[in-house]
Write a protein that holds these residues in place. Structure first.
Motif, PDB file in Angstrom:
ATOM      1  N   UNK A   1       4.080 -14.748  -1.807  1.00  0.00           N
ATOM      2  CA  UNK A   1       3.756 -16.213  -2.303  1.00  0.00           C
ATOM      3  C   UNK A   1       3.950 -17.069  -1.601  1.00  0.00           C
ATOM      4  N   UNK A   2       5.108 -17.464  -0.965  1.00  0.00           N
ATOM      5  CA  UNK A   2       5.299 -18.294   0.157  1.00  0.00           C
ATOM      6  C   UNK A   2       4.367 -18.075   1.404  1.00  0.00           C
ATOM      7  N   UNK A   3       4.164 -16.923   1.675  1.00  0.00           N
ATOM      8  CA  UNK A   3       3.181 -16.542   2.899  1.00  0.00           C
ATOM      9  C   UNK A   3       1.630 -17.140   2.354  1.00  0.00           C
ATOM     10  N   UNK A   4       1.285 -16.804   1.426  1.00  0.00           N
ATOM     11  CA  UNK A   4       0.003 -17.279   0.764  1.00  0.00           C
ATOM     12  C   UNK A   4      -0.210 -18.980   0.780  1.00  0.00           C
ATOM     13  N   UNK A   5       1.013 -19.444   0.441  1.00  0.00           N
ATOM     14  CA  UNK A   5       1.142 -20.850   0.178  1.00  0.00           C
ATOM     15  C   UNK A   5       1.204 -21.618   1.452  1.00  0.00           C
ATOM     16  N   UNK A   6       2.101 -21.231   2.524  1.00  0.00           N
ATOM     17  CA  UNK A   6       2.372 -22.082   3.453  1.00  0.00           C
ATOM     18  C   UNK A   6       1.922 -21.353   4.836  1.00  0.00           C
ATOM     19  N   UNK A   7       1.384 -20.222   4.674  1.00  0.00           N
ATOM     20  CA  UNK A   7       1.132 -19.589   6.029  1.00  0.00           C
ATOM     21  C   UNK A   7      -0.444 -19.869   6.469  1.00  0.00           C
ATOM     22  N   UNK A   8      -1.033 -20.852   5.919  1.00  0.00           N
ATOM     23  CA  UNK A   8      -2.312 -21.100   6.440  1.00  0.00           C
ATOM     24  C   UNK A   8      -2.604 -22.557   6.304  1.00  0.00           C
ATOM     25  N   UNK A   9      -3.642 -22.950   7.016  1.00  0.00           N
ATOM     26  CA  UNK A   9      -4.033 -24.326   7.035  1.00  0.00           C
ATOM     27  C   UNK A   9      -4.472 -24.749   5.651  1.00  0.00           C
TER      28      UNK A   9
ATOM     29  N   UNK B   1      -8.608 -10.853   6.800  1.00  0.00           N
ATOM     30  CA  UNK B   1      -7.872  -9.922   7.455  1.00  0.00           C
ATOM     31  C   UNK B   1      -6.321 -10.880   7.804  1.00  0.00           C
ATOM     32  N   UNK B   2      -6.384 -11.847   7.871  1.00  0.00           N
ATOM     33  CA  UNK B   2      -4.981 -12.792   8.115  1.00  0.00           C
ATOM     34  C   UNK B   2      -4.166 -12.425   6.975  1.00  0.00           C
ATOM     35  N   UNK B   3      -4.686 -12.790   5.972  1.00  0.00           N
ATOM     36  CA  UNK B   3      -3.823 -12.597   4.510  1.00  0.00           C
ATOM     37  C   UNK B   3      -3.455 -11.156   4.303  1.00  0.00           C
ATOM     38  N   UNK B   4      -4.143 -10.250   4.549  1.00  0.00           N
ATOM     39  CA  UNK B   4      -3.670  -8.769   4.357  1.00  0.00           C
ATOM     40  C   UNK B   4      -2.897  -8.239   5.417  1.00  0.00           C
ATOM     41  N   UNK B   5      -2.937  -8.620   6.639  1.00  0.00           N
ATOM     42  CA  UNK B   5      -2.102  -8.306   7.732  1.00  0.00           C
ATOM     43  C   UNK B   5      -0.868  -8.868   7.502  1.00  0.00           C
ATOM     44  N   UNK B   6      -0.796 -10.073   7.032  1.00  0.00           N
ATOM     45  CA  UNK B   6       0.529 -10.824   6.787  1.00  0.00           C
ATOM     46  C   UNK B   6       1.168 -10.256   5.574  1.00  0.00           C
ATOM     47  N   UNK B   7       0.477  -9.776   4.546  1.00  0.00           N
ATOM     48  CA  UNK B   7       1.231  -9.045   3.603  1.00  0.00           C
ATOM     49  C   UNK B   7       1.930  -7.749   3.845  1.00  0.00           C
TER      50      UNK B   7
ATOM     51  N   UNK C   1       5.692  -0.426  -8.574  1.00  0.00           N
ATOM     52  CA  UNK C   1       4.347  -0.670  -8.166  1.00  0.00           C
ATOM     53  C   UNK C   1       3.987  -2.069  -8.457  1.00  0.00           C
ATOM     54  N   UNK C   2       3.328  -2.688  -7.269  1.00  0.00           N
ATOM     55  CA  UNK C   2       2.864  -4.183  -7.554  1.00  0.00           C
ATOM     56  C   UNK C   2       1.404  -3.963  -7.144  1.00  0.00           C
ATOM     57  N   UNK C   3       0.671  -4.586  -7.954  1.00  0.00           N
ATOM     58  CA  UNK C   3      -0.886  -4.649  -7.458  1.00  0.00           C
ATOM     59  C   UNK C   3      -1.530  -6.137  -7.973  1.00  0.00           C
ATOM     60  N   UNK C   4      -2.596  -6.458  -7.244  1.00  0.00           N
ATOM     61  CA  UNK C   4      -3.308  -7.606  -7.504  1.00  0.00           C
ATOM     62  C   UNK C   4      -4.492  -7.674  -6.770  1.00  0.00           C
ATOM     63  N   UNK C   5      -4.919  -9.130  -6.558  1.00  0.00           N
ATOM     64  CA  UNK C   5      -6.166  -9.201  -5.922  1.00  0.00           C
ATOM     65  C   UNK C   5      -6.175 -10.580  -4.929  1.00  0.00           C
ATOM     66  N   UNK C   6      -7.149 -10.371  -4.023  1.00  0.00           N
ATOM     67  CA  UNK C   6      -7.079 -11.770  -3.267  1.00  0.00           C
ATOM     68  C   UNK C   6      -8.527 -12.348  -3.420  1.00  0.00           C
ATOM     69  N   UNK C   7      -8.591 -13.480  -3.285  1.00  0.00           N
ATOM     70  CA  UNK C   7     -10.139 -14.217  -3.156  1.00  0.00           C
ATOM     71  C   UNK C   7     -10.258 -15.397  -1.815  1.00  0.00           C
ATOM     72  N   UNK C   8     -10.895 -14.894  -0.958  1.00  0.00           N
ATOM     73  CA  UNK C   8     -11.334 -15.647   0.204  1.00  0.00           C
ATOM     74  C   UNK C   8     -12.663 -16.045   0.395  1.00  0.00           C
ATOM     75  N   UNK C   9     -12.929 -16.784   1.375  1.00  0.00           N
ATOM     76  CA  UNK C   9     -14.465 -17.217   1.670  1.00  0.00           C
ATOM     77  C   UNK C   9     -15.091 -16.570   2.998  1.00  0.00           C
ATOM     78  N   UNK C  10     -14.079 -15.873   3.733  1.00  0.00           N
ATOM     79  CA  UNK C  10     -14.369 -15.049   5.047  1.00  0.00           C
ATOM     80  C   UNK C  10     -13.586 -14.041   5.225  1.00  0.00           C
ATOM     81  N   UNK C  11     -14.155 -13.169   6.277  1.00  0.00           N
ATOM     82  CA  UNK C  11     -13.467 -12.209   6.782  1.00  0.00           C
ATOM     83  C   UNK C  11     -12.150 -12.523   7.747  1.00  0.00           C
ATOM     84  N   UNK C  12     -12.274 -13.580   8.355  1.00  0.00           N
ATOM     85  CA  UNK C  12     -11.073 -13.976   8.915  1.00  0.00           C
ATOM     86  C   UNK C  12      -9.904 -14.204   8.102  1.00  0.00           C
ATOM     87  N   UNK C  13     -10.000 -14.970   7.095  1.00  0.00           N
ATOM     88  CA  UNK C  13      -8.916 -15.266   6.184  1.00  0.00           C
ATOM     89  C   UNK C  13      -8.536 -14.056   5.581  1.00  0.00           C
TER      90      UNK C  13
END
Length: 412
Positions: free
Chosen positions: A241-249, A289-295, A275-287
């Motif tokens: 949660x901290x990463x998704x909130x603060x790790x991006x522009x 990749x950055x989100x999943x790599x960081x997680x 087990x922990x599961x969920x989903x992501x929503x982004x507008x482009x492949x660069x975001x």
């Protein structure tokens, strides 16, 4: 008044007289609501839509100049035969339902444990109305355009029906298409309104993650003998949660949502696994990749810190729909010139995801919102809610919009 009465023949007839559609006949407008009632009672989840396809096919076979090009598990493709056509337009209607127990109280509610809680019954009904309107009145539509309609399976589940149709290249066999159109009912706007989505990203891309955490089981009175995977899962969720909130522009759109946290069976035993599961929503492949790599990196670090095994898995979902700017301009121009009958709203991109995006591999696409809500109460029941409904006005005016737009569309 019982909400079912809104869909009764006499009330629908009165509504049609009030709306005075220009492009739909009274007969077709009545059929839209009748078909909605029929398909609403017959919801079939993804990849089980056999009865739905059969019912669609039976109706298509009654329309003049309509040819069914294929009918198999991913979908049914029909065209309105026009030998003089130089261009082809494809219209998509998704047909699957969701494994949701309906709570509408309608007299035509679902007869099984599934529900058309996302409005695909409305999508089917509108598409059938367009087929009949164009096939019955070809003089009102361009002689240079041949219209194709794909009734597509499995929009709600992976594997995607749209992706399957693209990958098997059977849909492409009947192209090339000049344009591919799609729409979606939403209770975020009132019935009869049109929500014009932006050019460029009009929906998000999505993906799904799942993490398995292997700890050590122990009696709850002796936690020093175990390694509690629930505590590790909580650390992981907080770090993500901290990463998704603060790790991006801040301007870089991303949503990471935890939807499942499963562990343990009793209250006095530390479990061995979580087990922990969920989903992501982004507008482009660069975001993405950055989100999943960081997680994944955070999961690895927390595993080392806690002397635990953590397995991180990720499954990409659908790409973002990218709306064609030229068609958006034409839609806005049409709506502005018909403002007396069509109220419209300029919307931001939709934070949900849609497998309609795969069609953009074949041709430029445009995807639009159709209002479904009768009133402010109905706006509370979002897509996928067990009380979601499409008001009859929304059904009729959606078909009237598309019929009018296609009748006036100039692609020269």
């Amino acid at each position: 008044m019982n909400i079912s009465s809104d869909y009764k023949l006499a009330n629908v007839q009165a509504l049609i007289q009030e709306l005075e559609p220009k492009y739909l006949s009274t007969e077709v407008a009545l059929k839209i609501v009748a078909n909605y009632r029929f398909f609403h009672q017959l919801p079939e989840p993804a990849w089980t839509e056999l009865k739905t396809r059969r019912a669609i096919k039976e109706r298509l076979e009654t329309y003049a100049h309509v040819e069914i090009l294929f009918d198999y598990e991913p979908g049914l493709l029909a065209r309105i035969v026009n030998p003089s056509a130089k261009l082809k337009i494809l219209y998509r209607a998704d047909i699957d339902a969701l494994p949701i127990k309906e709570e509408t109280g309608l007299d035509f509610a679902s007869k099984n444990d599934a529900m058309h809680a996302c409005g695909h019954d409305g999508h089917i009904s509108v598409a059938l109305a367009l087929v009949e309107t164009i096939a019955s009145n070809p003089e009102n539509f361009s002689k240079d355009i041949e219209y194709y309609f794909i009734f597509q399976a499995s929009e709600e589940n992976l594997p995607s029906g749209a992706k399957t149709l693209i990958e098997d290249r059977l849909l492409a066999k009947f192209g090339p298409y000049e344009l591919i159109l799609g729409s979606h009912f939403t209770p975020q706007i009132m019935a009869g309104q049109i929500g014009v989505l932006p050019s460029g990203p009009a929906t998000t891309a999505n993906g799904f993650f799942k993490v398995s955490i292997e700890g050590i089981s122990a009696h709850s009175s002796q936690p020093q003998n175990g390694n509690n995977p629930i505590l590790i899962a909580c650390q992981l969720v907080e770090a993500w949660e901290r990463f998704a909130l603060n790790g991006f522009d801040p301007k870089e759109y991303r949503v990471m949502t935890i939807c499942q946290l499963n562990s343990g069976t009793v209250q006095n035993q530390i479990p061995a696994r979580a087990e922990v599961a969920g989903s992501i929503r982004v507008l482009n492949s660069e975001t993405e990749e950055k989100l999943i790599t960081g997680m994944a990196r955070l999961a690895k670090g927390i595993a080392v810190t806690n002397d635990a095994e953590i397995s991180f898995r990720y499954q990409p979902g659908h790409p973002a729909v990218h709306n064609d700017s030229r068609i958006r301009e034409k839609i806005i121009a049409y709506l502005e010139s018909n403002s007396a009958s069509h109220e419209f709203i300029l919307e931001d991109f939709w934070s949900a995801s849609e497998d309609f995006s795969y069609y953009q591999e074949l041709a430029p696409v445009y995807y639009i919102h159709l209002g479904s809500a009768k009133d402010s109460e109905a706006m509370k029941y979002s897509n996928h809610h067990p009380k979601f409904l499409i008001d009859p006005k929304g059904l009729i005016m959606a078909a009237e919009f598309w019929a009018g737009f296609l009748a006036n569309l100039d692609l020269s």
